[in-house]
Design a protein around this motif. Structure first.
Motif, PDB file in Angstrom:
ATOM      1  N   VAL A   6       0.840  -1.205   0.000  1.00 16.75           N
ATOM      2  CA  VAL A   6       0.000   0.000   0.000  1.00 16.75           C
ATOM      3  C   VAL A   6       0.873   1.252   0.000  1.00 16.75           C
ATOM      4  O   VAL A   6       0.399   2.349   0.285  1.00 16.75           O
ATOM      5  CB  VAL A   6      -0.942   0.020   1.227  1.00 16.75           C
ATOM      6  N   ARG A   7       2.166   1.067  -0.310  1.00 10.97           N
ATOM      7  CA  ARG A   7       3.052   2.219  -0.372  1.00 10.97           C
ATOM      8  C   ARG A   7       2.588   3.174  -1.474  1.00 10.97           C
ATOM      9  O   ARG A   7       2.319   2.765  -2.596  1.00 10.97           O
ATOM     10  CB  ARG A   7       4.480   1.774  -0.651  1.00 10.97           C
ATOM     11  N   GLY A   8       2.513   4.422  -1.121  1.00  7.22           N
ATOM     12  CA  GLY A   8       2.093   5.424  -2.093  1.00  7.22           C
ATOM     13  C   GLY A   8       0.584   5.526  -2.235  1.00  7.22           C
ATOM     14  O   GLY A   8       0.097   6.417  -2.921  1.00  7.22           O
ATOM     15  N   GLN A   9      -0.139   4.590  -1.617  1.00  7.40           N
ATOM     16  CA  GLN A   9      -1.601   4.624  -1.689  1.00  7.40           C
ATOM     17  C   GLN A   9      -2.137   5.356  -0.460  1.00  7.40           C
ATOM     18  O   GLN A   9      -1.872   4.968   0.673  1.00  7.40           O
ATOM     19  CB  GLN A   9      -2.158   3.202  -1.730  1.00  7.40           C
ATOM     20  N   PRO A  10      -2.868   6.430  -0.648  1.00  4.68           N
ATOM     21  CA  PRO A  10      -3.391   7.168   0.513  1.00  4.68           C
ATOM     22  C   PRO A  10      -4.415   6.339   1.282  1.00  4.68           C
ATOM     23  O   PRO A  10      -5.130   5.521   0.702  1.00  4.68           O
ATOM     24  CB  PRO A  10      -4.035   8.399  -0.125  1.00  4.68           C
ATOM     25  N   GLU A  11      -4.450   6.550   2.570  1.00  7.33           N
ATOM     26  CA  GLU A  11      -5.463   5.874   3.377  1.00  7.33           C
ATOM     27  C   GLU A  11      -6.829   6.477   3.055  1.00  7.33           C
ATOM     28  O   GLU A  11      -6.938   7.657   2.692  1.00  7.33           O
ATOM     29  CB  GLU A  11      -5.152   6.028   4.860  1.00  7.33           C
ATOM     30  N   PRO A  12      -7.876   5.679   3.166  1.00  4.53           N
ATOM     31  CA  PRO A  12      -9.210   6.202   2.837  1.00  4.53           C
ATOM     32  C   PRO A  12      -9.628   7.306   3.802  1.00  4.53           C
ATOM     33  O   PRO A  12      -9.273   7.286   4.990  1.00  4.53           O
ATOM     34  CB  PRO A  12     -10.106   4.962   2.974  1.00  4.53           C
ATOM     35  N   ALA A  13     -10.373   8.237   3.292  1.00  3.07           N
ATOM     36  CA  ALA A  13     -10.881   9.313   4.148  1.00  3.07           C
ATOM     37  C   ALA A  13     -11.848   8.751   5.187  1.00  3.07           C
ATOM     38  O   ALA A  13     -11.904   9.237   6.326  1.00  3.07           O
ATOM     39  CB  ALA A  13     -11.561  10.376   3.289  1.00  3.07           C
ATOM     40  N   ARG A  14     -12.568   7.725   4.775  1.00  2.90           N
ATOM     41  CA  ARG A  14     -13.507   7.074   5.714  1.00  2.90           C
ATOM     42  C   ARG A  14     -13.325   5.566   5.577  1.00  2.90           C
ATOM     43  O   ARG A  14     -13.562   5.008   4.508  1.00  2.90           O
ATOM     44  CB  ARG A  14     -14.949   7.468   5.387  1.00  2.90           C
ATOM     45  N   TRP A  15     -12.863   4.947   6.645  1.00  2.00           N
ATOM     46  CA  TRP A  15     -12.592   3.506   6.604  1.00  2.00           C
ATOM     47  C   TRP A  15     -13.895   2.719   6.603  1.00  2.00           C
ATOM     48  O   TRP A  15     -14.831   3.047   7.358  1.00  2.00           O
ATOM     49  CB  TRP A  15     -11.754   3.104   7.814  1.00  2.00           C
TER      50      TRP A  15
END
Length: 383
Positions: free
Chosen positions: A38-47
């Motif tokens: 998940v490198r470079g992948q932003p975390e979701p704004a809402r999980w």
């Protein structure tokens, strides 16, 4: 006097088989297939929300190590744990509630009773059905279901990494082959080979390729999108599966879902296997089912195992350089799995000994099947 042609041909066939396994079987022997990066992948704004479903039958021995690890998950979104007690007689349900009381700040726990099992269902999948139905009946059904066994302990960020990997890879099913325990002598001998043989049957790279027909999953840790479960009719469509994890992967992929399977880093089994007998039962209870309970497939498997795993050392010890070459290739393919389990690499040449044990377990699985005791597990026997 010259040896008969077939004697000199046998090790050649074995060596050819090992060259094919080395290069043409999805590089099954490599252990670098890990959770999607998940490198470079932003975390979701809402999980997304997750319901964790834990089928449990007489698991009081392992719950003190496994359940607190689930309750202590560091997950930014809504998540809750549903432990389904499948007719336990050792106080599993009461112990689960007690462990939850000791973790007041953890994920909420609900203990459910599996109820009377209907004909045609295996016990584990009947318990999963109860948990999944309860989750779907929520006012806001979860976006994901984490199906995890009662003996599986998770690192604090396990659920977070699973969900992030599923979102980043747009995957419908993400499953990890939990790292099994390797403390006793028998565990050290049997367990790494168990995972090695599984990967040989279901090469992870093939499983993870959408266009490939190969499909499988690891039942101890499987994150499943709720929508994908509905499309594949999980668990109803696999209700009688003895090898439920492989069948789960097939059902989701057949329904058009994208699946992923790999080795785990932060997920491990705490179930102890003291002595050879419990390990023997772990393998033999489903080995013949894997062969579709077909005697012809059994005969072909026995011959194949003997040719691939037993011929090389026997012919090598008889002075055959071809047999020695086949044994060397076999040994080299086993080294990565031993390294993954932290076992000494000098034990790699002993793989044929372990393979002989697996051969005996497979034959015993067929014998128990025809005696009416096949696929027996925790007091239940399935046809």
């Amino acid at each position: 006097m010259n040896a008969p042609t077939w004697i000199t041909a046998v090790p050649l066939v074995s060596l050819a088989a090992w060259v094919w396994l080395l290069l043409g079987q999805g590089f099954f022997w490599r252990t670098d297939v890990r959770l999607p990066t998940v490198r470079g992948q932003p975390e979701p704004a809402r999980w997304p929300s997750v319901a964790v479903v834990v089928p449990a039958r007489d698991e009081a021995q392992v719950l003190p190590e496994s359940l607190p690890s689930l309750l202590a998950q560091d997950y930014p979104g809504d998540a809750w744990v549903l432990l389904v007690d499948d007719g336990s007689t050792d106080g599993t349900a009461a112990l689960a509630r007690s462990l939850a009381e000791r973790t007041p700040d953890g994920l909420p726990l609900t203990v459910l009773d599996a109820g009377e099992r209907e004909p045609g269902w295996t016990g584990k999948l009947w318990a999963v059905r109860r948990g999944v139905a309860h989750a779907r009946a929520s006012a806001e059904p979860p976006a994901f279901l984490l199906l995890t066994d009662a003996d599986i302990a998770h690192a604090p960020d396990s659920l977070r990494r699973l969900v992030h990997g599923a979102l980043a890879g747009r995957l419908d099913l993400v499953s990890q082959m939990a790292r099994l325990r390797v403390r006793t002598g028998w565990e050290r001998m049997i367990v790494p080979a168990f995972v090695y043989f599984f990967a040989q049957l279901y090469p992870f790279r093939w499983v993870n390729k959408p266009s490939a027909r190969t499909a499988a999953a690891a039942g101890g840790c499987a994150l499943l999108r709720t929508q994908a479960a509905e499309r594949a009719r999980i668990p109803e469509s696999i209700k009688d599966a003895v090898i439920d994890d492989v069948t789960l992967g097939r059902a989701v992929k057949r329904a058009g879902g994208r699946i992923w399977l790999g080795l785990a880093d932060g997920v491990h089994s705490v179930r102890p296997y003291v002595g050879l007998r419990p390990l023997w039962r772990m393998v033999s209870r489903s080995a013949y089912a894997q062969l579709l309970n077909n005697p012809l497939l059994l005969a072909a498997t026995v011959l194949g195992l003997a040719l691939v795993y037993l011929v090389p050392p026997v012919w090598a010890c008889a002075g055959s350089p071809v047999g020695g070459a086949a044994w060397l290739v076999m040994t080299l393919t086993y080294v990565p799995m031993l390294r993954y389990y932290g076992r000494p690499l000098w034990t790699a040449p002993l793989l044929p000994v372990t393979a002989a044990l697996y051969l005996a377990m497979t034959i015993d699985s067929a014998v128990q099947h025809y005696r009416g005791r096949g696929a027996a597990w925790k007091g239940r026997t399935y046809s």
